[in-house]
Design a protein around this motif. Structure first.
Motif, mmCIF file in Angstrom:
data_model
loop_
_atom_site.group_PDB
_atom_site.id
_atom_site.type_symbol
_atom_site.label_atom_id
_atom_site.label_comp_id
_atom_site.label_asym_id
_atom_site.label_seq_id
_atom_site.Cartn_x
_atom_site.Cartn_y
_atom_site.Cartn_z
ATOM 1 N N MET A 156 -1.401 -4.374 11.808
ATOM 2 C CA MET A 156 -0.388 -3.487 12.365
ATOM 3 C C MET A 156 -0.432 -3.541 13.892
ATOM 4 O O MET A 156 0.576 -3.252 14.551
ATOM 5 C CB MET A 156 -0.605 -2.040 11.891
ATOM 6 N N ARG A 215 7.254 -6.934 8.598
ATOM 7 C CA ARG A 215 6.790 -6.600 7.246
ATOM 8 C C ARG A 215 7.819 -5.670 6.618
ATOM 9 O O ARG A 215 8.686 -5.128 7.311
ATOM 10 C CB ARG A 215 5.393 -5.980 7.262
ATOM 11 N N LEU A 239 -3.994 -1.261 5.736
ATOM 12 C CA LEU A 239 -2.983 -2.173 6.273
ATOM 13 C C LEU A 239 -3.600 -3.087 7.330
ATOM 14 O O LEU A 239 -4.366 -2.644 8.190
ATOM 15 C CB LEU A 239 -1.840 -1.375 6.889
ATOM 16 N N ALA A 277 0.971 -4.764 2.918
ATOM 17 C CA ALA A 277 -0.365 -4.654 3.496
ATOM 18 C C ALA A 277 -0.529 -5.535 4.720
ATOM 19 O O ALA A 277 -1.372 -5.270 5.575
ATOM 20 C CB ALA A 277 -1.421 -5.016 2.454
ATOM 21 N N ALA A 323 -8.821 -3.688 8.144
ATOM 22 C CA ALA A 323 -7.649 -2.886 7.810
ATOM 23 C C ALA A 323 -7.781 -1.502 8.428
ATOM 24 O O ALA A 323 -8.883 -1.025 8.726
ATOM 25 C CB ALA A 323 -7.518 -2.768 6.291
ATOM 26 N N ARG A 382 0.850 -1.184 0.000
ATOM 27 C CA ARG A 382 0.000 0.000 0.000
ATOM 28 C C ARG A 382 0.891 1.243 0.000
ATOM 29 O O ARG A 382 1.922 1.282 0.666
ATOM 30 C CB ARG A 382 -0.911 0.027 1.235
#
Length: 318
Positions: A219, A309, A216, A44, A211, A11
């Motif tokens: 996270m 990530r 995302l 993502a 998300a 993203r």
């Protein structure tokens, strides 16, 4: 220019200035400071078991948890401990002293990314879960192979906030609005009573929860994530950040020695910043399921609740 292949599953984060940190939880998150980050692309979701399997198949990479530790690096190592292994969480049978992590962490021989809960376990059927039991060098090796990099702490936190200014959580100021479980964390009394209101006892498939505002996933919770930055208190850098309205990565080698754990003076192993909390964060023990939360981890550490990530910083033509 970055290829479309590199950007698959990523993203675009436009960059900008944001208020980093928090004054409401743990002292290492303070003070609040204005930070600017440049635009970047970020995965993502965390790197999965399936992703890492493809990397290992292509490169033959052997993780640190699969290698025999050198006793010279660990003064006072007990006899017989120089065998490959990693740290695995084991739920206690009842209340324990929360100041002693050995009450729930066990170093288990044969635990690694293929065997996340010990030598008899497997990742079969969990290809879409975050890969775990990776030391910092393992995450960095994957990023290099993928043509990417690991994020700085500031880049990671900016992305995790999803465009919300100063919110405590990635979705607002309430942990579970109207009872909704918006991330994989521990509900109940840690480390023995997990109510699993979010549906998961351990890691969950990436994308199992909504998300954030930047599109995302995970996270917050599920697994902690490595960042490039050596651990230090932000107060020392806050003045410079306020003056310049930006914060650069502190990943230069000169910061390594400052990151050593003062409680273990005999072990000269640097610590990096972890972000995001994990499925083991709980209200009674570790309220680090927030963008501002941060935790130091020695670069050689691997556990069943740390993943990562990647991102791409190079100029993008859109």
């Amino acid at each position: 220019m970055t290829s479309a292949k590199t950007l698959a599953g990523m993203r675009f984060i436009p960059g900008g200035t944001f208020i980093m940190g928090s004054n409401n939880f743990y002292p290492e998150e303070a003070p609040l400071r204005n930070v600017r980050v440049d635009p970047f692309w970020i995965d993502a979701a965390p790197v999965t078991n399936g992703d890492f399997c493809r990397f290992v198949a292509a490169t033959g990479h052997v993780t640190e948890a699969e290698m025999t530790p050198d006793p010279a690096d660990y003064p006072g190592m007990s006899p017989g401990m120089d065998r490959p292994g990693s740290l695995v969480f084991r739920k206690s049978s009842g209340p324990v002293d929360l100041s002693d992590p050995s009450n729930w962490w066990r170093f288990e021989f044969g635990a690694d990314w293929r065997h996340p809960l010990g030598p008899e376990s497997s990742i079969e059927g969990s290809e879409d879960h975050p890969v775990v039991h990776l030391a910092y060098a393992d995450a960095e090796a994957y990023a290099h192979w993928a043509g990417k990099a690991l994020p700085t702490e500031a880049e990671w936190e900016y992305a995790a906030r999803g465009g919300l200014e100063s919110a405590e959580y990635a979705w607002g100021d309430e942990l579970a609005p109207s009872g909704a479980m918006l991330a994989n964390y521990w509900q109940g009394l840690f480390p023995y009573a997990n109510q699993c209101l979010d549906g998961w006892e351990g890691t969950s498939p990436v994308g199992s929860f909504p998300a954030n505002g930047f599109g995302l996933y995970d996270m917050i919770g599920n697994v902690w994530e490595w960042t490039q930055d050596w651990w230090s208190a932000p107060a020392a850098r806050a003045k410079k950040a306020r003056q310049s309205c930006c914060m650069t990565s502190n990943s230069q080698e000169k910061y390594r020695s400052r990151s050593y754990d003062p409680e273990q003076p005999g072990i000269r192993i640097g610590r990096k910043v972890l972000k995001g909390g994990s499925h083991l964060c709980a209200a009674n023990y570790c309220q680090r399921y927030r963008p501002a939360a941060r935790h130091p981890e020695t670069v050689d550490s691997s556990t069943n609740h740390i993943g990562f990530r990647c991102l791409v910083r190079e100029p993008i033509l859109t």
